[in-house]
Design an enzyme around this catalytic site. Structure first.
Site, mmCIF file in Angstrom:
data_model
loop_
_atom_site.group_PDB
_atom_site.id
_atom_site.type_symbol
_atom_site.label_atom_id
_atom_site.label_comp_id
_atom_site.label_asym_id
_atom_site.label_seq_id
_atom_site.Cartn_x
_atom_site.Cartn_y
_atom_site.Cartn_z
ATOM 1 C CB SER A 123 -4.601 -13.268 1.780
ATOM 2 O OG SER A 123 -4.923 -12.068 2.442
ATOM 3 C CD GLU A 125 -5.503 -6.859 1.874
ATOM 4 O OE1 GLU A 125 -5.955 -6.249 2.871
ATOM 5 O OE2 GLU A 125 -5.394 -6.319 0.763
ATOM 6 C CE1 TYR A 147 0.255 -10.716 0.383
ATOM 7 C CE2 TYR A 147 -1.978 -9.994 0.898
ATOM 8 C CZ TYR A 147 -0.925 -10.875 1.076
ATOM 9 O OH TYR A 147 -1.073 -11.926 1.949
#
Ligand code: NAP
Ligand code: G4F
Length: 330
Positions: A123, A125, A147
């Site tokens: 990801s 992220e 996460y």
């Protein structure tokens, strides 16, 4: 007929990937965890064509047993605790599934058949508090949530099993991708759903957090093609997948409300509950490697994505059949 096994089949990406793989002639095995309620809404139209097996990334035995039973050619690991705010409420669970779950799956592949190829859903992220703009495969990671930290682990364990055991393990570093099938808790769908309800008189306001956060938003149907392409290369690698454009949550609101003749300023309420302990302010990809090596390009522009999502939610609340575009793949 090649066999593909997809964890996270009930999620947004799982549903689009299953459609793509079926269109390409794969036998598709989807892994779903046991639930007391129905979670197959997104794949209801595919249930006659795919095989569902029960399994959970927490449970090593379940992973070993379905790999042994089906011996797939390709495994797509899409399962995760994927909602960033939940990762602060349940950080250990997020680490167990989103990080250690990847190791459990790689271990199962190593023991059952190290020739099985694996895709890991990494990801953007992971870039978090970005150290360069735009972000490439070489940009260092600086995750800003449990996460994001878990996804960094998942990425590196994928690279490590590739290098340690010669497993064909690829890491797709995907930027945000959305669709009418996006979960209602994510900001794009929360906005398209809110716009539809307000337009139809079912609601008055929409409570949101940080309107200035910027994301590189694309259409999920395009991104599953990139996943498949990565698995067809001669060598496993890491790829950044995104549009190369960035837009703010505020811009998303402007287009979504404007599309139905409303002004977002009349309806959006700033709500502290939706701000995060640490924010990812800006994400924007440099997808040059995916363009040149995979021949992948996104097909949908940002305003069209916003409008498609609003149309779908309007259709839902009007009682019409929701428009969940089924892609035709060559
Ligand atoms: P999603 O809609 O939230 O789907 C997540 C899937 O994981 C669901 O099928 C869920 O099952 C399953 N799952 C959760 N915990 C599990 C467990 N312990 N064992 C087995 N399955 C479990 O996510 P998505 O948007 O499709 O994203 C797919 C993957 O890509 C995720 O790994 C996500 O982190 C990653 N990713 C997404 C984006 C994006 O913008 N969408 C960008 C980059 C990376 P239930 O239906 O039972 O909950
Ligand atoms: O839609 P979001 O919740 O997505 P986020 O946090 O970027 O994560 C998504 O994309 C990642 C890829 O970069 C995936 F790995 C991950 O699994 C997931 O799919 O939030 C987007 C932005 C954030 O900056 C958030 O602060 O929207 C901002 N926001 C503002 N108001 C809000 C809200 N987000 C949510 N969910 N709800 C709000 O009310």
């Amino acid at each position: 007929m090649p066999t593909a096994l997809v964890t996270g089949i009930t999620g947004q990406d799982g549903s689009y990937l299953a459609e793509l793989l079926l269109a390409k002639g794969y036998k598709v095995i989807g892994v779903a965890r046991r639930s007391s309620t129905v979670t197959s809404e997104r794949i209801m139209h595919l249930l006659d064509d795919i095989t569902i097996v029960q399994g959970d990334l927490h449970d090593q035995g379940s992973l070993l047993s379905f790999l042994e039973e089906y011996n797939p050619d390709e495994v797509y690991n899409l399962a995760a605790q994927s909602f960033v705010p939940t990762s602060w409420n349940q950080p250990a669970l997020t680490g167990d599934v989103t990080a250690l779950g990847v190791t459990r799956l790689l271990e199962a592949i190593r023991f059952v058949n190290p020739k099985i190829k694996m895709y890991q859903a990494s990801s953007s992220e992971m870039f978090g508090k970005v150290v360069e703009v735009p972000q490439t495969e070489a940009t260092p990671f600086y995750p800003r949530s449990p996460y994001g930290v878990a996804k960094v682990y998942g990425h590196w364990i994928t690279v490590n099993y590739r290098e340690s055991f010669n497993i064909f393990a690829v890491s797709g570093i995907l930027f945000n991708h959305e669709s009418p099938r996006r979960g209602l808790e994510f900001v794009t769908r929360k906005i398209s759903d809110g716009v539809a309800k307000i337009k139809l008189g079912l609601s008055k306001d929409l409570h949101l957090g940080n309107l200035e956060a910027r994301r590189d938003w694309g259409f999920a149907g395009d991104y599953v093609q990139a996943m498949w392409l990565m698995m067809q290369q001669d060598h496993p690698d890491n790829y950044v997948v995104g549009t190369g454009e960035t837009h703010s949550v505020r811009e998303f609101c402007e287009i979504a409300f404007g599309y139905v003749g409303l002004d977002y300023k009349d309806h959006v309420v700033k709500d502290d509950r939706f701000f995060r302990p640490a924010e990812v302010d800006l994400l924007v990809s440099d997808p040059s490697k995916a363009h040149s090596q995979l021949g992948w390009k996104p097909s949908m522009k940002f305003p069209d994505l916003v409008k498609m999502m609003v149309d779908s939610d309007l259709a839902h609340y009007k009682g019409e059949k929701a428009i969940t575009p089924r892609r035709v793949y060559g």
